[in-house]
Enzyme design. Structure first.
Site, PDB file in Angstrom:
ATOM      1  N   ASP A   1      16.589  16.119  51.414  1.00 43.92           N
ATOM      2  CA  ASP A   1      17.496  15.043  53.055  1.00 43.92           C
ATOM      3  C   ASP A   1      18.197  14.777  52.807  1.00 43.92           C
ATOM      4  OD1 ASP A   1      14.953  16.997  53.885  1.00 43.92           O
ATOM      5  OD2 ASP A   1      13.687  15.434  54.041  1.00 43.92           O
ATOM      6  N   ARG A   2      18.915  14.671  54.270  1.00 44.76           N
ATOM      7  CA  ARG A   2      20.333  13.589  54.379  1.00 44.76           C
ATOM      8  C   ARG A   2      19.721  12.035  54.366  1.00 44.76           C
ATOM      9  NH1 ARG A   2      23.804  12.287  58.697  1.00 44.76           N
ATOM     10  NH2 ARG A   2      23.272  13.528  60.071  1.00 44.76           N
TER      11      ARG A   2
END
Length: 251
Positions: A61-62
């Site tokens: 994920d970011r």
């Protein structure tokens, strides 16, 4: 693409694979919610290998930082995809959670798939939950003399996590399921604890770090073990919590 704010932190590269220590906040791929000029890890890799296609074999994920693996030819992709499919790739994470977790445990709790209706309008949001298993071990605990809600103190745990399956947001959702949400998680966490870390530790990130990855080399079949060091800000937070001498990596 505006990539000047980030540089590649390479952990390993050869003609078949590349491993990178991804910083928190950097997207792996362009997203429907991102700006067209927003830098991505894939964009940085295209700059490094302008004449080669770099293949993603898993994602972070970011908000999550740490080790991520890319393949650099089709045979490597097939081998690595097979390893992920059969569960032979071992990934280890560190996270900071609210409360004091048990010394160790296994979370066996099926998770309903999460779909992005904008990116995949044909996805069925009513699909049944999928098996999901996460193993964890508590490395350290701390009690802070800071009131949170009706409690006069705030308690947190540093946890090493090894997911056996790879569902979206699995660690974040599993830790929330056992009432120990991750600090900095704006989707599954608690705002009061996220705010405490922002105000007292100047920590504005999700405290979830992909620290280790075990796999076999896709061509030589040699066993590989990669470690991603923590960034200076996260280490500073750990120091202030009294965790500066904790053994963060597996021996």
């Amino acid at each position: 693409m505006l990539t000047s704010t980030y540089t590649l932190d390479l952990l390993y590269e050869d003609q078949w694979i590349t491993l990178v220590n991804k910083p928190s906040g950097l997207l792996v791929h362009p997203s429907w919610i991102s700006h067209p000029d927003e830098p991505t890890l894939v964009g940085l890799l295209k700059e490094r290998y302008p004449d080669q296609v770099v293949h993603t074999v898993h994602r972070l994920d970011r908000a999550t930082s740490g080790v991520i693996l890319f393949a650099r030819d089709k045979d490597a992709v097939k081998s690595l995809n097979a390893q992920f499919a059969e569960g032979s790739v071992k990934k280890t994470y560190l996270c900071v959670v609210r409360g004091w977790t048990d010394d160790e445990g296994t979370i066996d709790y099926a998770l309903k798939p999460i779909y992005d209706k904008f990116a995949d309008p044909l996805a069925d949001p009513d699909k049944a939950p999928k098996p999901a298993i996460t193993h964890y071990k508590t490395l350290a605990r701390v009690e802070l003399p800071i009131p949170v809600g009706r409690y006069p103190v705030a308690r947190y745990s540093l946890v090493r996590v090894q997911p056996e399956t790879g569902r979206k947001h699995q660690i974040r959702r599993h830790m929330k399921h056992i009432l120990h949400p991750l600090v900095g998680d704006t989707n599954h966490g608690e705002g009061r604890h996220n705010r405490l870390f922002r105000e007292h530790f100047d920590c504005h990130r999700l405290l979830l770090m992909a620290t280790e990855l075990h796999c076999q080399h896709p061509v030589t079949q040699a066993p590989l073990h990669f470690k991603a060091p923590l960034d200076a800000q996260t280490l500073s937070v750990f120091d202030r919590l009294g965790w500066e001498n904790i053994q963060l990596f597996e021996v």
